[in-house]
Design a protein around this motif. Sequence first.
Motif, PDB file in Angstrom:
ATOM      1  N   VAL A   1      14.250 -24.279  -4.582  1.00  0.00           N
ATOM      2  CA  VAL A   1      12.988 -24.581  -5.439  1.00  0.00           C
ATOM      3  C   VAL A   1      13.255 -24.154  -7.046  1.00  0.00           C
ATOM      4  CG1 VAL A   1      10.651 -23.619  -5.689  1.00  0.00           C
ATOM      5  CG2 VAL A   1      11.631 -24.111  -3.512  1.00  0.00           C
ATOM      6  N   LEU A   2      13.852 -22.920  -7.203  1.00  0.00           N
ATOM      7  CA  LEU A   2      14.016 -22.596  -8.702  1.00  0.00           C
ATOM      8  C   LEU A   2      14.787 -23.687  -9.297  1.00  0.00           C
ATOM      9  CD1 LEU A   2      13.275 -20.686 -10.705  1.00  0.00           C
ATOM     10  CD2 LEU A   2      15.211 -19.397 -10.058  1.00  0.00           C
ATOM     11  N   ALA A   3      16.035 -24.204  -8.397  1.00  0.00           N
ATOM     12  CA  ALA A   3      17.117 -25.141  -9.132  1.00  0.00           C
ATOM     13  C   ALA A   3      16.283 -26.441  -9.593  1.00  0.00           C
ATOM     14  CB  ALA A   3      18.274 -25.380  -8.085  1.00  0.00           C
ATOM     15  N   ALA A   4      15.314 -26.561  -8.523  1.00  0.00           N
ATOM     16  CA  ALA A   4      14.374 -28.309  -8.750  1.00  0.00           C
ATOM     17  C   ALA A   4      13.766 -27.793  -9.884  1.00  0.00           C
ATOM     18  CB  ALA A   4      13.674 -28.308  -7.534  1.00  0.00           C
ATOM     19  N   ILE A   5      13.008 -26.851 -10.104  1.00  0.00           N
ATOM     20  CA  ILE A   5      12.164 -26.529 -11.169  1.00  0.00           C
ATOM     21  C   ILE A   5      13.053 -26.544 -12.575  1.00  0.00           C
ATOM     22  CG2 ILE A   5      10.828 -24.735 -12.599  1.00  0.00           C
ATOM     23  CD1 ILE A   5       9.872 -23.899  -9.652  1.00  0.00           C
ATOM     24  N   ALA A   6      14.224 -25.854 -12.406  1.00  0.00           N
ATOM     25  CA  ALA A   6      15.074 -25.997 -13.922  1.00  0.00           C
ATOM     26  C   ALA A   6      15.657 -27.443 -13.995  1.00  0.00           C
ATOM     27  CB  ALA A   6      16.204 -25.251 -13.375  1.00  0.00           C
ATOM     28  N   LYS A   7      16.011 -28.396 -12.958  1.00  0.00           N
ATOM     29  CA  LYS A   7      16.208 -29.536 -12.994  1.00  0.00           C
ATOM     30  C   LYS A   7      15.413 -30.174 -13.880  1.00  0.00           C
ATOM     31  CE  LYS A   7      18.491 -33.438 -11.080  1.00  0.00           C
ATOM     32  NZ  LYS A   7      18.972 -34.014  -9.702  1.00  0.00           N
ATOM     33  N   LYS A   8      13.976 -30.239 -13.418  1.00  0.00           N
ATOM     34  CA  LYS A   8      12.886 -31.014 -13.969  1.00  0.00           C
ATOM     35  C   LYS A   8      12.511 -30.480 -15.380  1.00  0.00           C
ATOM     36  CE  LYS A   8       8.576 -32.932 -13.497  1.00  0.00           C
ATOM     37  NZ  LYS A   8       8.423 -34.066 -14.096  1.00  0.00           N
ATOM     38  N   SER A   9      12.799 -29.086 -15.591  1.00  0.00           N
ATOM     39  CA  SER A   9      12.476 -28.586 -16.882  1.00  0.00           C
ATOM     40  C   SER A   9      13.322 -29.138 -17.998  1.00  0.00           C
ATOM     41  CB  SER A   9      12.528 -27.028 -16.718  1.00  0.00           C
ATOM     42  OG  SER A   9      11.651 -26.606 -15.751  1.00  0.00           O
ATOM     43  N   ILE A  10      14.596 -29.314 -17.584  1.00  0.00           N
ATOM     44  CA  ILE A  10      15.699 -29.783 -18.606  1.00  0.00           C
ATOM     45  C   ILE A  10      15.185 -31.450 -19.042  1.00  0.00           C
ATOM     46  CG2 ILE A  10      17.886 -30.558 -18.693  1.00  0.00           C
ATOM     47  CD1 ILE A  10      18.757 -28.323 -16.994  1.00  0.00           C
ATOM     48  N   LYS A  11      14.735 -32.172 -18.023  1.00  0.00           N
ATOM     49  CA  LYS A  11      14.124 -33.236 -18.444  1.00  0.00           C
ATOM     50  C   LYS A  11      13.266 -33.327 -19.325  1.00  0.00           C
ATOM     51  CE  LYS A  11      12.644 -37.634 -16.467  1.00  0.00           C
ATOM     52  NZ  LYS A  11      12.112 -38.168 -15.104  1.00  0.00           N
ATOM     53  N   GLU A  12      12.207 -32.350 -18.957  1.00  0.00           N
ATOM     54  CA  GLU A  12      10.889 -32.295 -19.986  1.00  0.00           C
ATOM     55  C   GLU A  12      11.429 -31.799 -21.591  1.00  0.00           C
ATOM     56  OE1 GLU A  12       7.749 -33.076 -19.078  1.00  0.00           O
ATOM     57  OE2 GLU A  12       8.487 -33.935 -17.331  1.00  0.00           O
ATOM     58  N   VAL A  13      12.105 -30.518 -21.303  1.00  0.00           N
ATOM     59  CA  VAL A  13      12.359 -30.193 -22.533  1.00  0.00           C
ATOM     60  C   VAL A  13      13.165 -31.157 -23.434  1.00  0.00           C
ATOM     61  CG1 VAL A  13      14.045 -28.268 -23.781  1.00  0.00           C
ATOM     62  CG2 VAL A  13      12.453 -27.769 -21.724  1.00  0.00           C
ATOM     63  N   SER A  14      14.005 -31.850 -22.827  1.00  0.00           N
ATOM     64  CA  SER A  14      14.804 -32.677 -23.676  1.00  0.00           C
ATOM     65  C   SER A  14      14.025 -33.700 -24.268  1.00  0.00           C
ATOM     66  CB  SER A  14      16.021 -33.322 -22.756  1.00  0.00           C
ATOM     67  OG  SER A  14      16.994 -32.692 -22.163  1.00  0.00           O
ATOM     68  N   TYR A  15      13.046 -34.447 -23.505  1.00  0.00           N
ATOM     69  CA  TYR A  15      12.068 -35.332 -23.912  1.00  0.00           C
ATOM     70  C   TYR A  15      11.371 -34.645 -25.203  1.00  0.00           C
ATOM     71  CZ  TYR A  15       7.438 -37.718 -24.655  1.00  0.00           C
ATOM     72  OH  TYR A  15       6.301 -38.372 -25.150  1.00  0.00           O
ATOM     73  N   HIS A  16      10.673 -33.428 -24.985  1.00  0.00           N
ATOM     74  CA  HIS A  16       9.856 -32.912 -26.131  1.00  0.00           C
ATOM     75  C   HIS A  16      10.779 -32.526 -27.370  1.00  0.00           C
ATOM     76  CE1 HIS A  16       6.068 -32.761 -24.060  1.00  0.00           C
ATOM     77  NE2 HIS A  16       6.916 -32.338 -22.719  1.00  0.00           N
ATOM     78  N   LYS A  17      11.947 -32.335 -27.084  1.00  0.00           N
ATOM     79  CA  LYS A  17      12.670 -31.669 -28.100  1.00  0.00           C
ATOM     80  C   LYS A  17      13.207 -33.096 -29.098  1.00  0.00           C
ATOM     81  CE  LYS A  17      17.696 -30.911 -28.838  1.00  0.00           C
ATOM     82  NZ  LYS A  17      18.890 -30.700 -28.153  1.00  0.00           N
ATOM     83  N   ARG A  18      13.161 -34.229 -28.197  1.00  0.00           N
ATOM     84  CA  ARG A  18      13.687 -35.675 -28.948  1.00  0.00           C
ATOM     85  C   ARG A  18      12.136 -35.991 -29.939  1.00  0.00           C
ATOM     86  NH1 ARG A  18      15.259 -37.996 -24.874  1.00  0.00           N
ATOM     87  NH2 ARG A  18      13.221 -39.027 -24.221  1.00  0.00           N
ATOM     88  N   PHE A  19      11.194 -35.997 -28.895  1.00  0.00           N
ATOM     89  CA  PHE A  19       9.959 -36.438 -29.506  1.00  0.00           C
ATOM     90  C   PHE A  19       9.668 -35.646 -30.637  1.00  0.00           C
ATOM     91  CE2 PHE A  19       5.173 -36.318 -29.846  1.00  0.00           C
ATOM     92  CZ  PHE A  19       5.030 -37.585 -29.707  1.00  0.00           C
ATOM     93  N   SER A  20       9.593 -34.081 -30.861  1.00  0.00           N
ATOM     94  CA  SER A  20       9.105 -33.477 -31.935  1.00  0.00           C
ATOM     95  C   SER A  20      10.348 -33.790 -32.912  1.00  0.00           C
ATOM     96  CB  SER A  20       9.145 -31.975 -31.500  1.00  0.00           C
ATOM     97  OG  SER A  20      10.349 -31.661 -31.068  1.00  0.00           O
ATOM     98  N   GLY A  21      11.693 -33.657 -32.593  1.00  0.00           N
ATOM     99  CA  GLY A  21      12.540 -33.879 -33.565  1.00  0.00           C
ATOM    100  C   GLY A  21      12.362 -35.280 -34.378  1.00  0.00           C
ATOM    101  N   ASP A  22      11.822 -36.311 -33.810  1.00  0.00           N
ATOM    102  CA  ASP A  22      11.566 -37.623 -34.520  1.00  0.00           C
ATOM    103  C   ASP A  22      10.466 -37.472 -35.357  1.00  0.00           C
ATOM    104  OD1 ASP A  22      13.506 -38.835 -33.009  1.00  0.00           O
ATOM    105  OD2 ASP A  22      12.215 -39.842 -31.613  1.00  0.00           O
ATOM    106  N   TRP A  23       9.212 -36.641 -35.027  1.00  0.00           N
ATOM    107  CA  TRP A  23       8.173 -36.412 -36.100  1.00  0.00           C
ATOM    108  C   TRP A  23       8.414 -35.441 -37.232  1.00  0.00           C
ATOM    109  CZ3 TRP A  23       4.198 -39.110 -37.052  1.00  0.00           C
ATOM    110  CH2 TRP A  23       3.836 -39.763 -35.932  1.00  0.00           C
ATOM    111  N   ILE A  24       9.379 -34.487 -36.912  1.00  0.00           N
ATOM    112  CA  ILE A  24       9.886 -33.943 -38.121  1.00  0.00           C
ATOM    113  C   ILE A  24      10.542 -34.712 -39.035  1.00  0.00           C
ATOM    114  CG2 ILE A  24      11.496 -32.230 -38.695  1.00  0.00           C
ATOM    115  CD1 ILE A  24      10.625 -30.599 -36.086  1.00  0.00           C
ATOM    116  N   LYS A  25      11.559 -35.567 -38.619  1.00  0.00           N
ATOM    117  CA  LYS A  25      12.243 -36.493 -39.511  1.00  0.00           C
ATOM    118  C   LYS A  25      11.201 -37.137 -40.100  1.00  0.00           C
ATOM    119  CE  LYS A  25      15.188 -37.178 -36.045  1.00  0.00           C
ATOM    120  NZ  LYS A  25      16.557 -37.350 -35.454  1.00  0.00           N
TER     121      LYS A  25
END
Length: 131
Positions: A1-25
Amino acid sequence: VLAAIAKKSIKEVSYHKRFSGDWIKRLGDGTEESHNRMQEAFDNLWTFTNELFLMTADDTAMVEAGVGVDVDGLKAAWTQEITALLTEATLTVPDLKYFLKGGKEGIHSEHMGFILTEMQYMQRTYPNMTW
């Protein structure tokens, strides 16, 4: 269960990092007004960033138990990445020698009470609500 949560979290964090980085630029390299506001925001909030990498006694115990992350080891990569992002956004990394700490151990300013009140409004107004 923890591994599944971590896998999903990586996808979510990557999206938010890209999205916020685009706005910062976009805002940092935008108009003079947007650039100044972004720089002011980074200047005002930078003092809190070092706490991301401070290890508390609980953090250390979690690492020793094999279930935690030594966040101190993430600082160099984060610094390199955020510096590159701010440079691309024509923003300057604030030059601070002093950083605030204590939040991870429950030490907060009086502002925390107001923030928590705002964040808890819906649940307190409508107990047991569902979406």
